[in-house]
Design a protein around this motif. Structure first.
Motif, short mmCIF file in Angstrom:
data_model
loop_
_atom_site.label_atom_id
_atom_site.label_comp_id
_atom_site.label_asym_id
_atom_site.label_seq_id
_atom_site.Cartn_x
_atom_site.Cartn_y
_atom_site.Cartn_z
N GLN A 18 21.30 64.56 -50.00
CA GLN A 18 21.65 64.82 -48.61
C GLN A 18 22.94 65.63 -48.49
O GLN A 18 23.12 66.37 -47.51
N ALA A 19 23.83 65.53 -49.46
CA ALA A 19 25.05 66.35 -49.45
C ALA A 19 24.72 67.82 -49.63
O ALA A 19 25.45 68.70 -49.16
N ILE A 20 23.61 68.11 -50.29
CA ILE A 20 23.16 69.49 -50.49
C ILE A 20 22.41 69.99 -49.26
O ILE A 20 22.59 71.13 -48.83
N LEU A 21 21.57 69.14 -48.69
CA LEU A 21 20.71 69.55 -47.58
C LEU A 21 21.46 69.42 -46.26
O LEU A 21 21.36 68.42 -45.55
N VAL A 119 21.27 76.04 -52.30
CA VAL A 119 22.57 75.89 -52.95
C VAL A 119 23.56 75.50 -51.87
O VAL A 119 23.63 76.12 -50.81
N ARG A 120 24.29 74.47 -52.14
CA ARG A 120 25.25 73.92 -51.19
C ARG A 120 26.33 74.95 -50.83
O ARG A 120 26.81 75.68 -51.71
N LYS A 121 26.67 74.98 -49.57
CA LYS A 121 27.72 75.87 -49.10
C LYS A 121 28.98 75.62 -49.92
O LYS A 121 29.34 74.48 -50.21
N GLY A 122 29.65 76.68 -50.31
CA GLY A 122 30.83 76.59 -51.15
C GLY A 122 30.52 76.84 -52.62
O GLY A 122 31.42 77.05 -53.43
N TYR A 123 29.22 76.82 -52.97
CA TYR A 123 28.80 77.04 -54.36
C TYR A 123 27.85 78.24 -54.48
O TYR A 123 27.33 78.51 -55.56
#
Length: 195
Positions: A18-21, A119-123
């Protein structure tokens, strides 16, 4: 990439996924490709999330089934990739794009598909999708797939918003050994890796 590891989603925690989505991906919960537009549109986000949780078996490393992989940079969850049997993706099955000029059974269970990657924001813009596509292909192969497909987008060297590029760019598929099967639209390819 140094410190990057990719694990089957059942070996990841639900909170990490959920931290990714987030953003549009959080609203989708990786269900639009599976359900198809009509069913997805009318389903509340909470139901989409419940389905994804059941399908990934997050927090259950002993589960024998899962529908994707999660990437970590050190201990930080950074990326998600949905990969499963091609026939479970209602939107892929119902779209003319993947089938243009092809004569094969969309329900062939030996063919898997990489339907979405986030891809998670910031990465972003760090090349994570290269490792993600390679790991997703290996995930499919290790679970008996005879082939895996992807439907990446040609960017033409320009900037494409991430929400549109959730199918991935062509480069990571080429690097993982995929070949072009068809070029059904100006910006979309069908690519395949046979095992």
């Amino acid at each position: 990439m140094e410190g990057l590891r990719v694990v089957p989603a059942n070996e990841a925690s639900w909170d990490d996924l959920q931290a990714i989505l987030t953003g549009v991906a959080g609203r989708c919960q990786c269900q639009r490709q599976r359900l198809g537009d009509r069913d997805w549109w009318y389903m509340p986000e909470s139901e989409r999330a419940a389905i994804l949780r059941a399908e990934t078996h997050c927090d259950d490393p002993r589960a024998t089934e899962t529908i994707g992989v999660v990437a970590y940079q050190g201990d930080e969850p950074v990326a998600w990739c949905a990969v499963d049997r091609r026939g479970v993706y209602g939107r892929v099955r119902g779209s003319p794009v993947p089938w243009q000029g092809r004569d094969e059974d969309p329900d062939d269970e030996t063919v898997w598909a990489i339907a979405c990657m986030i891809v998670r924001k910031g990465y972003r813009r760090q090349g994570l999708t290269y490792a993600l596509v390679a790991a997703a292909a290996e995930h499919a192969r290790s679970r008996g797939a005879g082939a895996v497909e992807g439907y990446p987008m040609l960017t033409g060297g320009g900037n494409v918003i991430w929400d549109e590029l959730n199918v991935g760019p062509v480069g990571p598929f080429l690097a993982a050994g995929f070949r072009e099967v068809s070029h059904p639209t100006k910006r979309r390819l069908v690519m395949r890796l046979d095992f």
